[in-house]
Design an enzyme around this catalytic site. Structure first.
Site: not given
Lengths: 160, 203
Positions: A24, A30, A47
């Protein structure tokens, strides 16, 4: 060589068994959550964009929220033969890219706190983490052995 | 009010973008010592969340992002994004000299341009709808496109699946510069704005 590499996009999650890599890219506030069952050699990666689905009326994508994405990721991993009681977590991200004068927690900090509490609720221990600060991160998990690599702009990868 | 189709809504929002671009042109030209500069909005789209990083050249590509919160009658969150090359030529064109992007001059030029683009759009919108927006000071971050985008979305605290993307192009005597202007509203807010715009036209 046919090594599978799955890209986990923003507000998404995926699981993989034995071979290949989950990646990711661009974790800011995040939080990336890498899960691994070393006996079954099953890896998972999420994520997470937001901390808590109950604060929103639009919940069309459960992958966005810590409280909804992580249980679903565990289910996906279980389908590959992983057992919840063997799964361990490594987390990265939750940074603060913009320097607001915060009276309260930054969104990154909220996401980290939420991921910690959701994982605790699922009885998944966190063995290692690289969170906070003010840089974006990219996270990779190898399905073969659960190795987690984290990199930032201008810096190489390091193992988590 | 009948249900409006998506293309029609986008056309209206693009028109606001073009009017806003006209405002921005004046301010940018002043910043450029009255050198000729044109800004226009060639494309407007509602993009799915997970496709936006690709639009910016990939989630890992380093970009410059100027983020502005504009609370008011309706809250808007905007981010103006430029690739490193575009940002560098913008700074060079505006100041007439090479400045490092992470130095004070580079940073303040980018902040100011982000400010101008945002204010121009919001002013146009405000003029056409009578809505009031109160933009806060701009914030600059230089990082991976995906990281900036995710952060902005989380800051805006919205859980929408689509974002309004206005491609922006500046043409100056010394070359063309591309940027992306993203507006993160909640979708209800966007509908409210479009309805106000149409009522305004019908008056």
């Amino acid at each position: 060589m046919n090594t599978q590499s799955i890209r986990v996009k923003i507000a998404d999650y995926a699981a993989l068994k034995e071979e290949g890599m989950l990646i990711t890219v661009g974790l800011g506030s995040c939080v990336g959550v890498a899960l691994y069952d070393s006996s079954a050699k099953v890896a998972g990666l999420a994520h997470i964009l937001l901390s808590d689905s109950s604060l929103f009326k639009n919940q069309s994508n459960p992958g966005k929220f810590a409280d909804t994405a992580l249980p679903l990721l565990l289910e996906d991993m279980a389908r590959f033969g992983a057992r919840p009681n063997r799964i361990k977590a490594k987390i990265a991200g939750g940074s603060q890219l913009f320097s607001f004068e915060n009276k309260t927690l930054s969104v990154g900090e909220k996401n980290i706190a939420s991921v910690r509490s959701v994982l605790a609720g699922l009885r998944v221990p966190i063995t290692s983490e690289d969170v906070g600060g003010s840089v974006g991160r990219t996270m990779k998990v190898m399905a073969a052995d659960g190795t987690v690599l984290v990199s930032t702009v201008g810096n190489g990868e390091r193992e988590l | 009010m009948p249900e409006l189709n998506q293309d029609f809504k986008l056309d209206i929002l693009k028109e606001v973008g073009n009017i806003g671009a006209g405002n921005a042109t004046t301010s940018l030209s002043q910043l450029l010592n009255y050198q000729r500069v044109d800004m226009y909005v060639p494309e407007v789209d509602l993009c799915p969340l997970d496709e936006i990083p690709d639009l910016l050249g990939g989630a890992e590509k380093p970009v410059q992002g100027v983020f502005i919160k504009a609370p008011g009658d309706i809250s808007f969150y905007t981010v103006f994004l430029m690739g490193e090359e575009s940002a560098q030529s913008l700074v060079t064109n505006l100041t007439g000299r090479e400045h490092s992007l992470d130095g004070e001059m580079g940073r303040s030029v980018l902040l100011e341009v982000g400010n101008i683009v945002t204010a121009a759009y919001l002013n146009a919108l405000s003029y056409m709808t009578d809505l009031t927006f109160l933009p806060e000071p701009p914030q600059l971050a230089v990082d991976m496109a995906g990281a900036i985008l995710g952060t902005v979305l989380a800051e805006a605290n919205v859980a929408e699946d689509y974002i309004l993307v206005l491609k922006t192009a500046f043409s100056t005597d010394s070359g063309d510069i591309d940027g992306n202007f993203l507006i993160i509203p909640d979708i209800d807010a966007l509908d409210t704005v479009v309805k106000l715009l149409i009522d305004g036209v019908a008056k």
